[in-house]
Scaffold this motif. Sequence first.
Motif, short mmCIF file in Angstrom:
data_model
loop_
_atom_site.label_atom_id
_atom_site.label_comp_id
_atom_site.label_asym_id
_atom_site.label_seq_id
_atom_site.Cartn_x
_atom_site.Cartn_y
_atom_site.Cartn_z
N SER A 221 -37.90 -60.03 -16.00
CA SER A 221 -36.94 -59.42 -16.92
C SER A 221 -36.42 -58.14 -16.29
O SER A 221 -37.09 -57.55 -15.43
N GLY A 222 -35.24 -57.73 -16.70
CA GLY A 222 -34.67 -56.50 -16.18
C GLY A 222 -33.43 -56.73 -15.36
O GLY A 222 -32.83 -57.81 -15.38
N SER A 223 -33.03 -55.71 -14.63
CA SER A 223 -31.81 -55.74 -13.84
C SER A 223 -31.83 -56.86 -12.81
O SER A 223 -32.83 -57.05 -12.11
N ALA A 224 -30.72 -57.59 -12.70
CA ALA A 224 -30.62 -58.67 -11.72
C ALA A 224 -30.72 -58.14 -10.30
O ALA A 224 -31.18 -58.84 -9.39
N LEU A 225 -30.31 -56.89 -10.08
CA LEU A 225 -30.40 -56.30 -8.75
C LEU A 225 -31.86 -56.15 -8.32
O LEU A 225 -32.18 -56.27 -7.14
N VAL A 226 -32.73 -55.90 -9.30
CA VAL A 226 -34.15 -55.72 -9.01
C VAL A 226 -34.89 -57.05 -9.00
O VAL A 226 -35.69 -57.32 -8.10
N THR A 227 -34.62 -57.90 -9.98
CA THR A 227 -35.35 -59.16 -10.11
C THR A 227 -34.72 -60.32 -9.34
O THR A 227 -35.38 -61.30 -9.05
N GLY A 228 -33.44 -60.21 -9.04
CA GLY A 228 -32.73 -61.31 -8.40
C GLY A 228 -32.02 -62.21 -9.38
O GLY A 228 -31.27 -63.10 -8.98
N GLY A 229 -32.27 -61.99 -10.69
CA GLY A 229 -31.59 -62.79 -11.72
C GLY A 229 -31.88 -64.27 -11.60
O GLY A 229 -32.98 -64.69 -11.23
N ALA A 230 -30.88 -65.09 -11.89
CA ALA A 230 -31.05 -66.54 -11.87
C ALA A 230 -31.28 -67.09 -10.46
O ALA A 230 -31.80 -68.20 -10.30
N PHE A 231 -30.92 -66.32 -9.44
CA PHE A 231 -31.14 -66.76 -8.07
C PHE A 231 -32.61 -66.66 -7.69
O PHE A 231 -33.08 -67.36 -6.80
#
Length: 278
Positions: A221-231
């Motif tokens: 959970s959290g920012s896609a920049l940190v977690t990578g999001g769906a990628f």
Amino acid sequence: MRLVRQFLAVAAVAFVGSQAVAAVDGSPWPTLLLGLLTAVLAVLVYRWVVRRTEHRRPAELATRGIWGATARGTLIGAAVFGAVIAGLALLGNFHIDGRGTVTGAIGLVGLMAAAAVTEELLFRGVLFRMAEERLGTGWALTATGSLFGLMHLTNEHATAWGALAIAIEAGGMLTAAYVATRSLWLPIGLHFGWNFAESGIFSTEVSGNGATHGLLDSSTSGSALVTGGAFGPEASVYSVLFGILVTAAFLRIAHRRGHLRPRRRNTEQTCATDTLAR
């Protein structure tokens, strides 16, 4: 034509293997068997086609030291991805929700082994090795690493940033591992260790292909920049950072061992330069 023949031979094995794995629809034991069979067959085909097209034994797949190099690579890959997960967990972006499945992890061993072997043979064994002959280490690393990242744009949840991240962290790190050792076994192990830790242990999304079912039931959970999001975490800034650090370490080893190669000058340019010098 060397490049075309070698690439097509290994790619054919990869394609047939992927179709066979898809046909068993995620059944763990058949996936394990077919994945390992694909990996072994790809190595045999690569050795055969190199002998036919280059009239040499492929030293990059020498059997001496195979298990040690592959094991070291696997440990390094798993440790680097583990560091990515540790970074996410420290910020509260990675959560363990419970236990996963052992059988799911077993199937992923075969799947990730096939992916690691075939992709390393194609991108490091064929494309990088031949590009390096003309472009030198630096330019060949950049070109083939970029191509490796672009290949991931075909994945389901692919993004431009995800492809760039893969090019930097994986394209650079895996190629640098090959340059440092001049053997494909270390990058094969590194590739497998990273992918299996990502899928078979931490059960995260893999290169935009969706979440897997490994040993842990997890979520981010959290920012896609940190977690990578769906990628997935491969598009995390942590992955890019650690990938750059490991790439730099391998390139430093390659420099110390004299494994870096300069760009080959054009024959006509070389002759003209020699004439002026005389």
